[in-house]
Design a protein around this motif. Structure first.
Motif, PDB file in Angstrom:
ATOM      1  N   GLU A  35       0.833  -1.209   0.000  1.00 14.43           N
ATOM      2  CA  GLU A  35       0.000   0.000   0.000  1.00 14.43           C
ATOM      3  C   GLU A  35       0.865   1.255   0.000  1.00 14.43           C
ATOM      4  O   GLU A  35       0.583   2.210  -0.728  1.00 14.43           O
ATOM      5  CB  GLU A  35      -0.933   0.013   1.211  1.00 14.43           C
ATOM      6  N   LEU A  39       1.045   4.307  -2.852  1.00 14.42           N
ATOM      7  CA  LEU A  39       0.882   5.736  -2.560  1.00 14.42           C
ATOM      8  C   LEU A  39       2.118   6.525  -2.992  1.00 14.42           C
ATOM      9  O   LEU A  39       2.004   7.623  -3.544  1.00 14.42           O
ATOM     10  CB  LEU A  39       0.614   5.953  -1.072  1.00 14.42           C
ATOM     11  N   GLN A  42       1.976   7.007  -6.695  1.00 20.43           N
ATOM     12  CA  GLN A  42       0.983   8.037  -7.030  1.00 20.43           C
ATOM     13  C   GLN A  42       1.559   9.429  -6.785  1.00 20.43           C
ATOM     14  O   GLN A  42       1.372  10.345  -7.591  1.00 20.43           O
ATOM     15  CB  GLN A  42      -0.281   7.861  -6.187  1.00 20.43           C
ATOM     16  N   ILE A  80      -4.403  12.586  -4.860  1.00 18.06           N
ATOM     17  CA  ILE A  80      -4.362  11.274  -4.221  1.00 18.06           C
ATOM     18  C   ILE A  80      -5.503  11.272  -3.217  1.00 18.06           C
ATOM     19  O   ILE A  80      -5.630  12.208  -2.425  1.00 18.06           O
ATOM     20  CB  ILE A  80      -3.032  11.032  -3.483  1.00 18.06           C
ATOM     21  N   SER A  82      -6.531   9.705  -0.091  1.00 16.43           N
ATOM     22  CA  SER A  82      -6.074   8.897   1.033  1.00 16.43           C
ATOM     23  C   SER A  82      -5.962   9.790   2.267  1.00 16.43           C
ATOM     24  O   SER A  82      -5.004  10.556   2.401  1.00 16.43           O
ATOM     25  CB  SER A  82      -4.711   8.257   0.745  1.00 16.43           C
ATOM     26  N   PHE A  85      -2.561   9.362   3.885  1.00 19.06           N
ATOM     27  CA  PHE A  85      -1.452  10.047   3.208  1.00 19.06           C
ATOM     28  C   PHE A  85      -1.497  11.543   3.530  1.00 19.06           C
ATOM     29  O   PHE A  85      -0.454  12.148   3.793  1.00 19.06           O
ATOM     30  CB  PHE A  85      -1.502   9.820   1.697  1.00 19.06           C
TER      31      PHE A  85
END
Length: 118
Positions: A35, A39, A42, A80, A82, A85
């Motif tokens: 994961e 990220l 990205q 992104i 998330s 994040f």
């Protein structure tokens, strides 16, 4: 929003890897390595130039719904989605152990002045 403005030319790989180096420890115990790698990729894809010249305005925004948006000189580079994040990125500047304590103090002072807190 956090704005980074380089004062000297900076290479893309150096720029993204230095930011990710501070994000990684904040995420490692919360998500799997796969994961995290997703990220990180990205994040790297949000930047298209090989180098950024002095004075380039690079803005990072944390928007409702866990949207992390990047703008370069006012042009949106991408998003992104998330919340984790978003938290990790902003925590590196504003959290308990920021990468630069003076930067945290400067941001805090600016916010205080913005809010006109006495």
């Amino acid at each position: 929003m956090i704005r980074i403005v380089p004062y000297r030319p900076i290479g893309l790989e150096h720029f993204t890897s230095s930011l990710l180096a501070y994000i990684a420890p904040r995420l490692r115990d919360k998500i799997s390595n796969e994961e995290y790698q997703g990220l990180a990729k990205q994040f790297e894809r949000l930047f298209t130039k090989k180098n950024y010249e002095p004075g380039t305005e690079i803005d990072f925004k944390w928007e409702q719904g866990g949207k992390f948006r990047v703008y370069v000189n006012g042009n949106e580079m991408g998003c992104i989605i998330s919340p984790l994040f978003c938290w990790a990125f902003f925590d590196q500047f504003l959290g308990e152990q920021p990468k630069d304590l003076n930067m945290k103090r400067t941001i805090g002072a600016g916010f205080k002045n913005f809010m006109d807190i006495k």
